[in-house]
Design a protein around this motif. Sequence first.
Motif, PDB file in Angstrom:
ATOM      1  N   VAL A  91     -13.420   2.395   9.302  1.00 13.62           N
ATOM      2  CA  VAL A  91     -12.618   1.484   8.468  1.00 13.62           C
ATOM      3  C   VAL A  91     -13.117   1.504   7.022  1.00 13.62           C
ATOM      4  CG1 VAL A  91     -11.874  -0.906   8.163  1.00 13.62           C
ATOM      5  CG2 VAL A  91     -12.150   0.044  10.470  1.00 13.62           C
ATOM      6  N   THR A  92     -14.429   1.497   6.848  1.00 24.11           N
ATOM      7  CA  THR A  92     -14.991   1.521   5.497  1.00 24.11           C
ATOM      8  C   THR A  92     -14.666   2.824   4.790  1.00 24.11           C
ATOM      9  OG1 THR A  92     -16.808   0.116   6.279  1.00 24.11           O
ATOM     10  CG2 THR A  92     -17.095   1.230   4.171  1.00 24.11           C
ATOM     11  N   VAL A  93     -14.781   3.937   5.503  1.00 25.64           N
ATOM     12  CA  VAL A  93     -14.478   5.240   4.901  1.00 25.64           C
ATOM     13  C   VAL A  93     -13.008   5.315   4.500  1.00 25.64           C
ATOM     14  CG1 VAL A  93     -14.303   7.719   5.373  1.00 25.64           C
ATOM     15  CG2 VAL A  93     -16.347   6.461   6.059  1.00 25.64           C
ATOM     16  N   VAL A  94     -12.129   4.820   5.363  1.00 20.86           N
ATOM     17  CA  VAL A  94     -10.699   4.849   5.050  1.00 20.86           C
ATOM     18  C   VAL A  94     -10.391   3.992   3.825  1.00 20.86           C
ATOM     19  CG1 VAL A  94      -8.419   4.162   5.884  1.00 20.86           C
ATOM     20  CG2 VAL A  94      -9.966   5.411   7.394  1.00 20.86           C
ATOM     21  N   SER A  95     -10.963   2.794   3.765  1.00 22.91           N
ATOM     22  CA  SER A  95     -10.697   1.914   2.622  1.00 22.91           C
ATOM     23  C   SER A  95     -11.268   2.502   1.334  1.00 22.91           C
ATOM     24  CB  SER A  95     -11.290   0.533   2.872  1.00 22.91           C
ATOM     25  OG  SER A  95     -12.702   0.586   2.974  1.00 22.91           O
ATOM     26  N   ASN A  96     -12.428   3.132   1.408  1.00 28.30           N
ATOM     27  CA  ASN A  96     -13.017   3.755   0.219  1.00 28.30           C
ATOM     28  C   ASN A  96     -12.233   4.985  -0.239  1.00 28.30           C
ATOM     29  OD1 ASN A  96     -15.049   1.854   0.204  1.00 28.30           O
ATOM     30  ND2 ASN A  96     -16.544   3.165   1.232  1.00 28.30           N
ATOM     31  N   THR A  97     -11.464   5.561   0.652  1.00 28.67           N
ATOM     32  CA  THR A  97     -10.629   6.709   0.292  1.00 28.67           C
ATOM     33  C   THR A  97      -9.250   6.274  -0.183  1.00 28.67           C
ATOM     34  OG1 THR A  97     -11.794   8.021   1.972  1.00 28.67           O
ATOM     35  CG2 THR A  97      -9.746   8.926   1.103  1.00 28.67           C
ATOM     36  N   VAL A  98      -8.701   5.266   0.490  1.00 33.18           N
ATOM     37  CA  VAL A  98      -7.348   4.808   0.148  1.00 33.18           C
ATOM     38  C   VAL A  98      -7.314   4.140  -1.221  1.00 33.18           C
ATOM     39  CG1 VAL A  98      -5.521   3.204   0.795  1.00 33.18           C
ATOM     40  CG2 VAL A  98      -6.613   4.618   2.540  1.00 33.18           C
ATOM     41  N   ALA A  99      -8.347   3.390  -1.581  1.00 30.02           N
ATOM     42  CA  ALA A  99      -8.353   2.681  -2.864  1.00 30.02           C
ATOM     43  C   ALA A  99      -8.247   3.645  -4.049  1.00 30.02           C
ATOM     44  CB  ALA A  99      -9.601   1.806  -2.975  1.00 30.02           C
ATOM     45  N   PRO A 100      -9.071   4.701  -4.148  1.00 32.86           N
ATOM     46  CA  PRO A 100      -8.876   5.659  -5.247  1.00 32.86           C
ATOM     47  C   PRO A 100      -7.540   6.380  -5.178  1.00 32.86           C
ATOM     48  CG  PRO A 100     -11.068   5.897  -4.300  1.00 32.86           C
ATOM     49  CD  PRO A 100     -10.300   4.999  -3.386  1.00 32.86           C
ATOM     50  N   LEU A 101      -7.051   6.671  -3.967  1.00 34.21           N
ATOM     51  CA  LEU A 101      -5.741   7.310  -3.853  1.00 34.21           C
ATOM     52  C   LEU A 101      -4.639   6.410  -4.413  1.00 34.21           C
ATOM     53  CD1 LEU A 101      -5.832   9.054  -0.348  1.00 34.21           C
ATOM     54  CD2 LEU A 101      -5.421  10.163  -2.543  1.00 34.21           C
ATOM     55  N   CYS A 102      -4.708   5.132  -4.109  1.00 33.79           N
ATOM     56  CA  CYS A 102      -3.719   4.202  -4.664  1.00 33.79           C
ATOM     57  C   CYS A 102      -3.845   4.129  -6.182  1.00 33.79           C
ATOM     58  CB  CYS A 102      -3.900   2.818  -4.058  1.00 33.79           C
ATOM     59  SG  CYS A 102      -3.384   2.707  -2.330  1.00 33.79           S
ATOM     60  N   ALA A 103      -5.078   4.132  -6.683  1.00 32.47           N
ATOM     61  CA  ALA A 103      -5.267   4.135  -8.135  1.00 32.47           C
ATOM     62  C   ALA A 103      -4.623   5.370  -8.759  1.00 32.47           C
ATOM     63  CB  ALA A 103      -6.761   4.086  -8.463  1.00 32.47           C
ATOM     64  N   PHE A 104      -4.816   6.514  -8.141  1.00 34.07           N
ATOM     65  CA  PHE A 104      -4.229   7.753  -8.654  1.00 34.07           C
ATOM     66  C   PHE A 104      -2.709   7.703  -8.632  1.00 34.07           C
ATOM     67  CE2 PHE A 104      -2.389  11.835  -7.223  1.00 34.07           C
ATOM     68  CZ  PHE A 104      -2.515  12.550  -8.407  1.00 34.07           C
ATOM     69  N   LEU A 105      -2.142   7.238  -7.537  1.00 33.23           N
ATOM     70  CA  LEU A 105      -0.679   7.184  -7.420  1.00 33.23           C
ATOM     71  C   LEU A 105      -0.079   6.198  -8.421  1.00 33.23           C
ATOM     72  CD1 LEU A 105      -0.314   7.306  -3.525  1.00 33.23           C
ATOM     73  CD2 LEU A 105       0.044   9.171  -5.159  1.00 33.23           C
ATOM     74  N   LEU A 106      -0.745   5.066  -8.616  1.00 33.72           N
ATOM     75  CA  LEU A 106      -0.248   4.090  -9.582  1.00 33.72           C
ATOM     76  C   LEU A 106      -0.316   4.645 -11.003  1.00 33.72           C
ATOM     77  CD1 LEU A 106      -1.837   0.790  -8.195  1.00 33.72           C
ATOM     78  CD2 LEU A 106       0.585   1.405  -8.184  1.00 33.72           C
ATOM     79  N   LEU A 107      -1.416   5.312 -11.323  1.00 32.79           N
ATOM     80  CA  LEU A 107      -1.555   5.879 -12.665  1.00 32.79           C
ATOM     81  C   LEU A 107      -0.551   7.005 -12.895  1.00 32.79           C
ATOM     82  CD1 LEU A 107      -5.448   5.930 -12.975  1.00 32.79           C
ATOM     83  CD2 LEU A 107      -3.859   4.387 -14.112  1.00 32.79           C
ATOM     84  N   ARG A 108      -0.336   7.823 -11.891  1.00 35.52           N
ATOM     85  CA  ARG A 108       0.651   8.899 -12.040  1.00 35.52           C
ATOM     86  C   ARG A 108       2.059   8.328 -12.170  1.00 35.52           C
ATOM     87  NH1 ARG A 108       1.332  13.425  -7.417  1.00 35.52           N
ATOM     88  NH2 ARG A 108       2.219  11.599  -6.345  1.00 35.52           N
TER      89      ARG A 108
END
Length: 344
Positions: A91-108
Amino acid sequence: MAGVFVIRQFRPFTEAALISLAVAVCYYAAGRLGLLGRLVVEGVVATPIWPPTGVAVAALLLFGTRVWPGIALGSFLVIASLTTPGPTTAVTVVSNTVAPLCAFLLLRRVGFRLDMARLRDGLSLIFLGGFSAMLISATAGVGLQVVTGSLDRSEFWAVWLAWWAGDTMGVLLVAPLLLVVAGPAGRLRVRRWKEAALLGLTTLVLVPLAVLSPMGLLFLVFPLLVWAALRFQLAGSVLCALFASVFATFVATSDQGTFLHLSDVESMVKLQTFNGSAALTALLLASVITEQRATRRSVRRACEELAKVLEHLAAGEPPPGPPAGPPPESSESRPTPPGGLRDP
């Protein structure tokens, strides 16, 4: 021919795997460095600056979503270096991966530019890449500890705020610096090396003086940020802010200087307030100055072109234009290939 096809097919996969591995190594190294400045809030270890989030967001912006396995691997390695991996590790690994991915998608989504030459880029990184996206990792991480019984519900918000602020500071302080180093703006210019050396020496003297003084002189850091942003834009301001924040973090962990005789919560609040103010000042001021300089250059070029046109008109000459050449061939004038089909 089949062998060539197989090589071409696997070359992108090999390249993505190597980049992901490099991202994992950088993520792990940044995590170990971040743990050197950890504080304890309500009995839970928290890091005022968590550099891996900045590494992850910068890697996604530079290389795309193909590097997400490297982020997940780096997160797993950091957790494994602290404790024995268990069911909650996923769960921790998934959340630590999803958060930067969401940041990238929002910025793009909002058209973020890597050079951060516009005020909207600085605001997007702050509010979308930092404040908004990092809600995911903080909520998942602290919520998991509450669910498993490692943390009492009454302590949720204090730990959550420390976790969220640490992840956000990693994005705001580390990601811009990596983007500057990786981009054209990262190429050193020696025209103002004397001023850069003077700024560096002043920072090395004034920041320790402000942080180690028990009289609360942290405000002395902000003139340095203004100087760095005015003269060296994002590269200077972010580097100055990062140094000041890191130094303040290590002083806070050792209970010295301006953080002397403060409780753990008071020390964390004071430190995060200073780090956030420094990061916001560096990013926004540098973005505004860079955008104004770009606008001024565009206006200057337009005035020079207008002056050339007026000079030619005053001399009775035709205004300068693009070099003469054969007109582009339209689709109607192109010959029809054999078979009666036109080229697309």
